[in-house]
Design a protein around this motif. Sequence first.
Motif, PDB file in Angstrom:
ATOM      1  N   PHE A  99       0.851  -1.196   0.000  1.00  0.00           N
ATOM      2  CA  PHE A  99       0.000   0.000   0.000  1.00  0.00           C
ATOM      3  C   PHE A  99       0.890   1.251   0.000  1.00  0.00           C
ATOM      4  O   PHE A  99       0.701   2.171  -0.806  1.00  0.00           O
ATOM      5  N   LEU A 100       1.863   1.292   0.891  1.00  0.00           N
ATOM      6  CA  LEU A 100       2.773   2.422   0.994  1.00  0.00           C
ATOM      7  C   LEU A 100       3.568   2.618  -0.296  1.00  0.00           C
ATOM      8  O   LEU A 100       3.694   3.743  -0.810  1.00  0.00           O
ATOM      9  N   SER A 101       4.092   1.534  -0.844  1.00  0.00           N
ATOM     10  CA  SER A 101       4.927   1.602  -2.048  1.00  0.00           C
ATOM     11  C   SER A 101       4.148   2.109  -3.257  1.00  0.00           C
ATOM     12  O   SER A 101       4.629   2.969  -4.015  1.00  0.00           O
ATOM     13  N   LEU A 102       2.931   1.592  -3.447  1.00  0.00           N
ATOM     14  CA  LEU A 102       2.153   1.984  -4.620  1.00  0.00           C
ATOM     15  C   LEU A 102       1.613   3.402  -4.495  1.00  0.00           C
ATOM     16  O   LEU A 102       1.483   4.105  -5.505  1.00  0.00           O
ATOM     17  N   GLN A 103       1.328   3.842  -3.263  1.00  0.00           N
ATOM     18  CA  GLN A 103       0.896   5.237  -3.114  1.00  0.00           C
ATOM     19  C   GLN A 103       2.047   6.184  -3.431  1.00  0.00           C
ATOM     20  O   GLN A 103       1.837   7.250  -4.021  1.00  0.00           O
ATOM     21  N   TYR A 104       3.257   5.806  -3.062  1.00  0.00           N
ATOM     22  CA  TYR A 104       4.426   6.609  -3.440  1.00  0.00           C
ATOM     23  C   TYR A 104       4.566   6.656  -4.961  1.00  0.00           C
ATOM     24  O   TYR A 104       4.791   7.712  -5.546  1.00  0.00           O
ATOM     25  N   MET A 105       4.418   5.513  -5.622  1.00  0.00           N
ATOM     26  CA  MET A 105       4.575   5.451  -7.072  1.00  0.00           C
ATOM     27  C   MET A 105       3.544   6.329  -7.774  1.00  0.00           C
ATOM     28  O   MET A 105       3.816   6.910  -8.829  1.00  0.00           O
ATOM     29  N   ARG A 106       2.355   6.464  -7.199  1.00  0.00           N
ATOM     30  CA  ARG A 106       1.279   7.218  -7.840  1.00  0.00           C
ATOM     31  C   ARG A 106       1.366   8.723  -7.601  1.00  0.00           C
ATOM     32  O   ARG A 106       0.571   9.485  -8.150  1.00  0.00           O
ATOM     33  N   LEU A 107       2.336   9.163  -6.775  1.00  0.00           N
ATOM     34  CA  LEU A 107       2.516  10.596  -6.561  1.00  0.00           C
ATOM     35  C   LEU A 107       3.076  11.260  -7.815  1.00  0.00           C
ATOM     36  O   LEU A 107       3.719  10.615  -8.646  1.00  0.00           O
ATOM     37  N   SER A 108       2.875  12.546  -7.918  1.00  0.00           N
ATOM     38  CA  SER A 108       3.516  13.304  -8.991  1.00  0.00           C
ATOM     39  C   SER A 108       5.020  13.338  -8.739  1.00  0.00           C
ATOM     40  O   SER A 108       5.465  13.175  -7.593  1.00  0.00           O
TER      41      SER A 108
END
Length: 317
Positions: free
Chosen positions: A233-242
């Motif tokens: 969850f943490l990793s993919l939310q980081y990836m989805r940031l601008s």
Amino acid sequence: MTCIPTTTASVVILVTISYWSFFFGAEIVSTLRLYRKGDQFFHVINITRADNPNSTYHRTNVPLIMHRMWRDDSIIENNNPELPVNWTKAFAQCNEQYRLRNWTTILWTDDSIRAFIEKHYPSFVPTYKSYPYNIQRVDAARYFILYHYGGVYMDLDVGCQKQKDLSDLVNSMEQLEKVAVLPLTQPVGVSNDVLFAIKASPFFKELTDILPIKNKWYGSPYLTVMYSTGPMFLSLQYMRLSPTKQSEVMVLPPELYTERGTRYFKHLRGSTWHQNDVHAIQWMMRSKSVVVVVLFLAVVTCSKVKRIPQKHENKIV
């Protein structure tokens, strides 16, 4: 011409693929995308106060608070037979080491976490109560607590190195004007067992905002935890940031996180909610074979998550 499966094996494979595509298809794609990006995708910290002994220490926006979590205050008891001895010893050592450095350690328990969420974030209470596994509540709580207070969060199976000072990393955040620090892990992404944050970090605000949306079933207990609140969850939310927001978050490389001689943390053995399927995940991440993915999903379907028990109130120790 349509080919209709006629064997039991074909039906099983078709049902398995359909099941996982429905519950987990988007996450498989996102995880493979993150894996292909590699470690170079992250903004890795490359300086610390220790690397620059002549640099001036600046007062940071990261409060010198170390947040720890356990079901109750029994971790304070050095001879508690219910806890791994290395956990209680490491907790006591960390607490004393950083007390002498003017840090405050807060022990959060199940009861005090629930009271904190109910008081400060009542809109999240329905999601918090709906989680089927207590580890999801523990995961979610660390994001809210770091957003609310700032500081450093460490799991109890993470210890402190006597010869290292986490203030070095805190100082680096100030120098580089970062809002959060996450540790790089293998085979993909970042971990959530060690986290740094300024108070009211915009990154942690985004995490807390997205938690209710990600609260769903991902096909198995293990994957549900990993992708709803845990490291993926943490990793993919980081990836989805601008790209701009990604640049505000820095990542600890293995040299500072896990490698002997240079790391800031001890990684201890002990009880964990992981089961044997974690090895299946690592195997899948190293392979590009669709057959391996299908086998992995079949294995992980049978996995179970050990629930973390519940109890008591936060202690400043």
